[in-house]
Design a protein around this motif. Structure first.
Motif, PDB file in Angstrom:
ATOM      1  N   VAL A  47       2.256   4.464   4.018  1.00 59.15           N
ATOM      2  CA  VAL A  47       2.854   3.549   3.044  1.00 59.15           C
ATOM      3  C   VAL A  47       3.312   2.273   3.740  1.00 59.15           C
ATOM      4  O   VAL A  47       3.437   2.233   4.965  1.00 59.15           O
ATOM      5  N   ALA A  48       3.569   1.261   2.949  1.00 53.76           N
ATOM      6  CA  ALA A  48       4.226   0.048   3.430  1.00 53.76           C
ATOM      7  C   ALA A  48       5.688   0.151   3.016  1.00 53.76           C
ATOM      8  O   ALA A  48       5.992   0.493   1.871  1.00 53.76           O
ATOM      9  N   PHE A  49       6.599  -0.130   3.936  1.00 53.71           N
ATOM     10  CA  PHE A  49       8.031   0.029   3.653  1.00 53.71           C
ATOM     11  C   PHE A  49       8.571  -1.254   3.029  1.00 53.71           C
ATOM     12  O   PHE A  49       8.506  -2.325   3.619  1.00 53.71           O
ATOM     13  N   ASP A  50       9.098  -1.126   1.825  1.00 55.44           N
ATOM     14  CA  ASP A  50       9.675  -2.251   1.099  1.00 55.44           C
ATOM     15  C   ASP A  50      11.173  -2.007   0.976  1.00 55.44           C
ATOM     16  O   ASP A  50      11.614  -1.169   0.202  1.00 55.44           O
ATOM     17  N   ARG A  51      11.937  -2.747   1.744  1.00 57.57           N
ATOM     18  CA  ARG A  51      13.391  -2.549   1.742  1.00 57.57           C
ATOM     19  C   ARG A  51      14.085  -3.346   0.653  1.00 57.57           C
ATOM     20  O   ARG A  51      15.304  -3.352   0.563  1.00 57.57           O
ATOM     21  N   SER A  52      13.325  -4.030  -0.174  1.00 56.29           N
ATOM     22  CA  SER A  52      13.838  -4.771  -1.333  1.00 56.29           C
ATOM     23  C   SER A  52      14.883  -5.817  -0.968  1.00 56.29           C
ATOM     24  O   SER A  52      15.832  -6.044  -1.712  1.00 56.29           O
ATOM     25  N   HIS A  55      19.442  -1.776   8.338  1.00 54.89           N
ATOM     26  CA  HIS A  55      20.447  -1.091   9.135  1.00 54.89           C
ATOM     27  C   HIS A  55      21.196  -0.133   8.224  1.00 54.89           C
ATOM     28  O   HIS A  55      21.055  -0.182   7.007  1.00 54.89           O
ATOM     29  N   GLY A  56      21.941   0.775   8.801  1.00 56.94           N
ATOM     30  CA  GLY A  56      22.735   1.704   8.006  1.00 56.94           C
ATOM     31  C   GLY A  56      21.879   2.660   7.198  1.00 56.94           C
ATOM     32  O   GLY A  56      21.011   3.345   7.725  1.00 56.94           O
ATOM     33  N   ARG A  57      22.143   2.710   5.887  1.00 61.12           N
ATOM     34  CA  ARG A  57      21.469   3.672   5.019  1.00 61.12           C
ATOM     35  C   ARG A  57      19.980   3.405   4.876  1.00 61.12           C
ATOM     36  O   ARG A  57      19.182   4.344   4.805  1.00 61.12           O
ATOM     37  N   VAL A  58      19.572   2.158   4.841  1.00 63.39           N
ATOM     38  CA  VAL A  58      18.149   1.832   4.698  1.00 63.39           C
ATOM     39  C   VAL A  58      17.392   2.289   5.946  1.00 63.39           C
ATOM     40  O   VAL A  58      16.319   2.892   5.858  1.00 63.39           O
ATOM     41  N   LYS A  59      17.952   2.055   7.111  1.00 62.50           N
ATOM     42  CA  LYS A  59      17.319   2.482   8.357  1.00 62.50           C
ATOM     43  C   LYS A  59      17.287   4.005   8.449  1.00 62.50           C
ATOM     44  O   LYS A  59      16.283   4.589   8.881  1.00 62.50           O
ATOM     45  N   ALA A  60      18.358   4.673   8.043  1.00 55.59           N
ATOM     46  CA  ALA A  60      18.405   6.138   8.084  1.00 55.59           C
ATOM     47  C   ALA A  60      17.340   6.742   7.179  1.00 55.59           C
ATOM     48  O   ALA A  60      16.678   7.715   7.550  1.00 55.59           O
ATOM     49  N   LEU A  61      17.144   6.169   6.005  1.00 62.81           N
ATOM     50  CA  LEU A  61      16.118   6.646   5.083  1.00 62.81           C
ATOM     51  C   LEU A  61      14.732   6.462   5.702  1.00 62.81           C
ATOM     52  O   LEU A  61      13.895   7.375   5.670  1.00 62.81           O
ATOM     53  N   ALA A  62      14.463   5.309   6.280  1.00 67.05           N
ATOM     54  CA  ALA A  62      13.158   5.038   6.874  1.00 67.05           C
ATOM     55  C   ALA A  62      12.895   5.979   8.061  1.00 67.05           C
ATOM     56  O   ALA A  62      11.791   6.521   8.190  1.00 67.05           O
ATOM     57  N   ASP A  63      13.880   6.176   8.905  1.00 62.31           N
ATOM     58  CA  ASP A  63      13.712   7.066  10.059  1.00 62.31           C
ATOM     59  C   ASP A  63      13.456   8.498   9.621  1.00 62.31           C
ATOM     60  O   ASP A  63      12.623   9.198  10.208  1.00 62.31           O
ATOM     61  N   ALA A  64      14.155   8.968   8.604  1.00 59.98           N
ATOM     62  CA  ALA A  64      13.965  10.331   8.104  1.00 59.98           C
ATOM     63  C   ALA A  64      12.581  10.495   7.496  1.00 59.98           C
ATOM     64  O   ALA A  64      11.943  11.537   7.659  1.00 59.98           O
ATOM     65  N   ALA A  65      12.101   9.479   6.801  1.00 56.73           N
ATOM     66  CA  ALA A  65      10.752   9.547   6.217  1.00 56.73           C
ATOM     67  C   ALA A  65       9.700   9.590   7.321  1.00 56.73           C
ATOM     68  O   ALA A  65       8.710  10.327   7.220  1.00 56.73           O
ATOM     69  N   ARG A  66       9.903   8.813   8.372  1.00 56.24           N
ATOM     70  CA  ARG A  66       8.968   8.831   9.500  1.00 56.24           C
ATOM     71  C   ARG A  66       8.978  10.197  10.178  1.00 56.24           C
ATOM     72  O   ARG A  66       7.935  10.746  10.544  1.00 56.24           O
ATOM     73  N   ASP A  67      10.175  10.753  10.382  1.00 53.60           N
ATOM     74  CA  ASP A  67      10.293  12.057  11.035  1.00 53.60           C
ATOM     75  C   ASP A  67       9.641  13.162  10.200  1.00 53.60           C
ATOM     76  O   ASP A  67       9.159  14.151  10.753  1.00 53.60           O
ATOM     77  N   ALA A  68       9.625  12.995   8.887  1.00 54.59           N
ATOM     78  CA  ALA A  68       9.020  13.994   8.000  1.00 54.59           C
ATOM     79  C   ALA A  68       7.517  13.833   7.906  1.00 54.59           C
ATOM     80  O   ALA A  68       6.861  14.592   7.197  1.00 54.59           O
ATOM     81  N   GLY A  69       6.942  12.843   8.591  1.00 51.84           N
ATOM     82  CA  GLY A  69       5.496  12.716   8.668  1.00 51.84           C
ATOM     83  C   GLY A  69       4.873  11.574   7.904  1.00 51.84           C
ATOM     84  O   GLY A  69       3.656  11.427   7.895  1.00 51.84           O
ATOM     85  N   LEU A  70       5.663  10.722   7.279  1.00 52.09           N
ATOM     86  CA  LEU A  70       5.113   9.573   6.555  1.00 52.09           C
ATOM     87  C   LEU A  70       4.897   8.428   7.559  1.00 52.09           C
ATOM     88  O   LEU A  70       5.757   8.167   8.396  1.00 52.09           O
ATOM     89  N   LYS A  71       3.749   7.766   7.461  1.00 53.90           N
ATOM     90  CA  LYS A  71       3.432   6.687   8.396  1.00 53.90           C
ATOM     91  C   LYS A  71       3.662   5.344   7.730  1.00 53.90           C
ATOM     92  O   LYS A  71       3.219   5.125   6.615  1.00 53.90           O
TER      93      LYS A  71
END
Length: 121
Positions: A94-99, A104-120
């Motif tokens: 996917v392409a990450f759209d942070r709107s 940083h903070g919650r947006v970064k935590a969400l992106a890192d968790a999605a990457r760790d779960a296998g989303l590229k």
């Protein structure tokens, strides 16, 4: 220019760039109490999967940890859930759209968790 207009101005260029690429888009929206993540189809008109802290299962998991929906733990949980749902729907990249929200903070935590779960991204 107020805070909301500044955020939308920052988001506009990202939306245009992702639309040109024709890839699935992981869009994030945050409020003070909740965080939302949706994966849009490559054409950008249909929501394929979504996850938020408003969902009943998520709220139950957060209440067990005695945390609320507007913190980093909740964002990590949502990132993991949306990645698992996207992979189940056959979306690997996917392409990450942070709107327009700062990365940083919650947006970064969400992106890192999605990457760790296998989303590229």
């Amino acid at each position: 220019m107020d805070k909301t207009q500044s955020r939308l101005r920052r988001a506009r260029q990202t939306h245009i760039k992702i639309a040109r690429q024709r890839v699935a888009r992981l869009a994030v929206h945050r409020t003070n109490q909740h965080i939302y993540a949706q994966v849009f189809s490559p054409c950008g008109t249909r929501v394929v999967v979504g996850a938020s802290t408003v969902e009943r299962e998520v709220r139950q998991q957060l209440s067990e940890k005695s945390s609320k929906g507007g913190n980093i733990d909740a964002a990590r949980l949502i990132g993991k859930r949306v990645a698992e749902k996207a992979k189940a729907a056959g979306i690997e990249s996917v392409a990450f759209d942070r709107s327009g929200f700062r990365y940083h903070g919650r947006v970064k935590a969400l992106a890192d968790a999605a990457r760790d779960a296998g989303l590229k991204f």
